[in-house]
Design a protein around this motif. Sequence first.
Motif, PDB file in Angstrom:
ATOM      1  N   ASP A   1      -7.220   5.330 -10.617  1.00 13.54           N
ATOM      2  CA  ASP A   1      -6.106   4.471 -10.251  1.00 13.54           C
ATOM      3  C   ASP A   1      -4.828   5.021 -10.879  1.00 13.54           C
ATOM      4  O   ASP A   1      -4.839   6.088 -11.502  1.00 13.54           O
ATOM      5  N   SER A   2      -3.739   4.300 -10.721  1.00 13.20           N
ATOM      6  CA  SER A   2      -2.448   4.816 -11.201  1.00 13.20           C
ATOM      7  C   SER A   2      -2.405   4.951 -12.720  1.00 13.20           C
ATOM      8  O   SER A   2      -1.594   5.707 -13.251  1.00 13.20           O
TER       9      SER A   2
ATOM     10  N   LEU B   1      -5.741   2.717  -3.857  1.00 11.27           N
ATOM     11  CA  LEU B   1      -4.498   2.697  -3.099  1.00 11.27           C
ATOM     12  C   LEU B   1      -4.406   1.444  -2.248  1.00 11.27           C
ATOM     13  O   LEU B   1      -3.326   0.915  -1.999  1.00 11.27           O
TER      14      LEU B   1
ATOM     15  N   THR C   1       1.103   4.068  -2.928  1.00  5.21           N
ATOM     16  CA  THR C   1       0.766   5.445  -2.546  1.00  5.21           C
ATOM     17  C   THR C   1       1.889   6.406  -2.917  1.00  5.21           C
ATOM     18  O   THR C   1       1.638   7.479  -3.482  1.00  5.21           O
TER      19      THR C   1
ATOM     20  N   VAL D   1      -0.997   4.134   4.039  1.00  9.94           N
ATOM     21  CA  VAL D   1      -1.181   5.230   3.077  1.00  9.94           C
ATOM     22  C   VAL D   1      -0.403   6.458   3.541  1.00  9.94           C
ATOM     23  O   VAL D   1       0.288   7.107   2.751  1.00  9.94           O
TER      24      VAL D   1
ATOM     25  N   SER E   1      -3.459  -2.453  -4.572  1.00  8.74           N
ATOM     26  CA  SER E   1      -2.038  -2.569  -4.230  1.00  8.74           C
ATOM     27  C   SER E   1      -1.618  -4.037  -4.281  1.00  8.74           C
ATOM     28  O   SER E   1      -2.426  -4.932  -4.049  1.00  8.74           O
TER      29      SER E   1
ATOM     30  N   CYS F   1       1.853   7.138  -6.552  1.00 12.28           N
ATOM     31  CA  CYS F   1       0.767   8.042  -6.941  1.00 12.28           C
ATOM     32  C   CYS F   1       1.023   9.470  -6.474  1.00 12.28           C
ATOM     33  O   CYS F   1       0.741  10.428  -7.198  1.00 12.28           O
TER      34      CYS F   1
ATOM     35  N   CYS G   1      -6.812   8.117   0.609  1.00  6.90           N
ATOM     36  CA  CYS G   1      -7.505   6.837   0.461  1.00  6.90           C
ATOM     37  C   CYS G   1      -8.984   7.038   0.806  1.00  6.90           C
ATOM     38  O   CYS G   1      -9.454   8.168   0.949  1.00  6.90           O
TER      39      CYS G   1
ATOM     40  N   ILE H   1       0.838  -1.207   0.000  1.00  9.67           N
ATOM     41  CA  ILE H   1       0.000   0.000   0.000  1.00  9.67           C
ATOM     42  C   ILE H   1       0.871   1.254   0.000  1.00  9.67           C
ATOM     43  O   ILE H   1       0.637   2.201  -0.760  1.00  9.67           O
TER      44      ILE H   1
ATOM     45  N   GLY I   1       0.533   9.724   1.550  1.00  5.34           N
ATOM     46  CA  GLY I   1      -0.855  10.060   1.253  1.00  5.34           C
ATOM     47  C   GLY I   1      -1.606  10.557   2.468  1.00  5.34           C
ATOM     48  O   GLY I   1      -1.050  10.672   3.569  1.00  5.34           O
TER      49      GLY I   1
END
Length: 274
Positions: free
Chosen positions: A239-240, A259, A105, A138, A263, A108, A122, A101, A143
């Motif tokens: 999403d990514s 996230l 994160t 996260v 993951s 991102c 998240c 995770i 994040g």
Amino acid sequence: MFIGDIERFLKEDLGYNDISCHLVPDRETDAIIFAKADCVVAGIGIARSFFDYLGINATTEYEDGSAIGKGDVIFNLRGSSVSILRAERLVLNFLGHLSGIATLTRKCVDMVGKHSNARVACTRKTTPGIREYEKMAVVAGGGDSHRFNLSDSIMIKDNHVKMMGVEAAIRSAKEKASFTQKIEVEVESVENALLAAKCGADIIMLDNMSPDTIIETVSSLKGASIPEHILVEVSGGIDSDNLEEYAKTGVDVISMGSLIHKSSWVDVSLEFLE
């Protein structure tokens, strides 16, 4: 981690007749836990909780959020061989899951940082029973944890709006809210975003909107001179793979359930030393 959580997880994993861990001689021994892939590590404190509970001496130079490479030793361990075996799977599960995770994160957050200052957050789409640990991962990745539970803030979602309408829902929330609670409204149109701002929402969430519609909505809100304290959040299907499109829209917060639920676990391993 609370003692009750540690004991609950150990009870689940050990069961009532743990023979396998007692197959080895119970003697003082050394072991290491190491990463088998590059990652951002998370779950260090949780691992320590298990080691402390079982009387295992554990040392590490890392903390949650540290970037580590393939082959790096996360923990050096010394203690009862039986206790180390008992801790092994639980510790590896938490480190692998939470580091996955944190790693996603961080990826991102770095991606968004190339285009804006928006926060990457998240959601409450978490695994029941371990939400706080997933959200901590996260945070370790850079994040935002968003709200931990329904009491942290008041979120007026689409079903509230369908039953009450934006205006009535916000009015009811203001009547019931503590002065410490923010009111967030989920909207699916430019019109409702403007209405939510007019009625006094603190956060306006643009739900499942395309990047083009988000840009239009953000522009309309700025044109309406909404109060500076109002944050604009976007969520839904992010999403990514498509994140960069949303990072360019001018929102303040990008919320991503992915996230956690998209993951991949990081491969970590434990080995006894001769």
